[in-house]
Design a protein around this motif. Structure first.
Motif: not given
Length: 411
Positions: A306-323
């Motif tokens: 719902s915000s830029n900050t939450v999006a940053v946290v979420a996409i870091i998790l995306v990058g870590a798990s996918q990699a």
């Protein structure tokens, strides 16, 4: 720390790693610039998705050809060919963009050529790594390679985003071209063992067919590659709709788009560096299933941000798990593959990974013109989580364990 960087003790692996890091920096610089440029030219996620499809489509057609070649000719030669194509594309993009001659159709052509280069690089490099380090160091080598590959998802956009905001995409293309020039210099120092397929008289289609038969007979490799295809098409194909998600979903500008792109890479660094120090096969299997589940859930989390900050946290998790997931699967497959068929097995892996991801990117890009990107991310992430659960239930009595002996799979 010395054990974490163990593979760097092998000089040729270090040269290869530097080539990987530089060319992948150029790749993510290219991705940042072209997706933003085509979206601002057309104001349509369809074209962003089409561009991602075009850049990955050569994996479907070209990767099998490169796979056969990688088993028949010197693999370092393929690296030079790939770097030359990518460098030419970036220079052409910079020139045409500066002259205001670039349109969406021309960008699709450039993306196809660039995709041919990255497909050739992917097959060649993954086939080279096992020839440069001992087998007991293989997981460490692929983990560090993933840091070089996926960590540049952070470095490339992080360095290029200010250029994009201040000077436009042509400056980003020139920066990307510079990374490929330096990569050529490092590749000159690289020495790769000459591994030529034993059946040198075998025709192209017979050779390719034998590669597919090898995979089908090795159920361990076959099962992993199928799951990788599902993973890439459901959880990793969100870049085509990311510009629209940033502008309309979050109400942000180009600078924040660059931030999100770089945060994928930052997460990737965390995931792959952690894996570099893991030596237990049992722990690797636990990480395999955990990263698969998190790949789906983190994408859904990004969609619900719902915000830029939450999006940053979420996409870091995306990058870590996918990699983490992708690094484990490529190491599993390479560990189980005989040398004489390694190029072809690697190419099939890339066909299902990048090939299906290219189709999904285009499809999601088109769908994002009808449905808000956040709903697509939410649905795709949850769907893959369900797929992982079904896959785990189907294999729990015959778990993914150590691969069968290659002596039983001779062609």
């Amino acid at each position: 720390m010395s054990e974490l960087l163990h593979s760097f003790r092998y000089r040729n692996y270090l040269w290869l790693w530097l080539v990987v890091a530089l060319t992948n920096t150029g790749k993510w610089v290219f991705t940042l610039a072209v997706t933003w440029q085509v979206y601002n030219l057309t104001h349509s996620s369809f074209w962003s998705g089409a561009l991602m499809f075009a850049s990955m489509f050569p994996n479907i057609i070209g990767a099998p050809v490169v796979g056969v070649l990688a088993d028949k000719i010197e693999r370092r030669r393929l690296i030079f060919i790939a770097v030359g194509i990518a460098l030419t594309v970036l220079l052409l993009l910079a020139g045409f963009t500066a002259a205001h001659l670039m349109n969406s159709g021309g960008m699709i052509v450039m993306a196809l050529l660039f995709g041919l280069a990255t497909s050739t690089m992917g097959v060649s490099i993954n086939a080279i790594v096992p020839t440069l380090v001992p087998k007991d160091v293989l997981y460490n080598a692929y983990s560090l390679q993933a840091v070089g590959q996926r960590g540049t998802e952070f470095v490339g956009p992080f360095l290029a985003a200010p250029l994009l905001a201040a000077f436009g995409p042509e400056s980003v293309y020139l920066f990307g071209a510079a990374t490929y020039v330096v990569a050529i210099v490092f590749a000159l120092f690289l020495s790769v063992p000459n591994t030529v397929e034993r059946k040198v008289s075998e025709g192209f289609f017979a050779s390719l067919g034998n590669g597919f038969r090898y995979i089908h007979r090795n159920r361990y490799i076959f099962g992993i590659i199928v799951l990788v295809g599902l993973h890439c098409s459901l959880t990793m194909a969100f870049l085509g709709m990311l510009p629209k998600y940033v502008q309309q979903g979050l109400g942000a500008k180009s600078s924040f788009y660059g931030v999100l792109m770089s945060m994928v890479g930052l997460g990737s660094i965390f995931g792959t560096l952690f894996l570099a120090g893991v030596k237990s096969h049992a722990l690797r299997m636990k990480l395999f299933w955990t990263s698969a589940v998190l790949s789906g859930l983190s994408l859904s989390f990004l969609g619900e941000s719902s915000s830029n900050t939450v999006a940053v946290v979420a996409i870091i998790l995306v990058g870590a798990s996918q990699a983490l997931f992708m690094t484990l699967t490529v190491a599993f497959v390479q560990e189980a593959t005989a040398e004489h068929v390694r190029g072809r097995v690697t190419s099939v892996y890339l066909v299902l990974a990048a090939g299906l991801m290219s189709l999904a990117n285009w499809g999601y890009g088109w769908l994002a013109n009808v449905v808000a990107p956040k709903y697509i991310m939410l649905t795709a992430g949850l769907l893959f989580t369900v797929v992982v659960g079904i896959y785990w239930l189907a294999t729990r009595n015959k778990p993914l364990g150590k691969p069968v002996s290659n002596e039983m799979l001779e062609l």
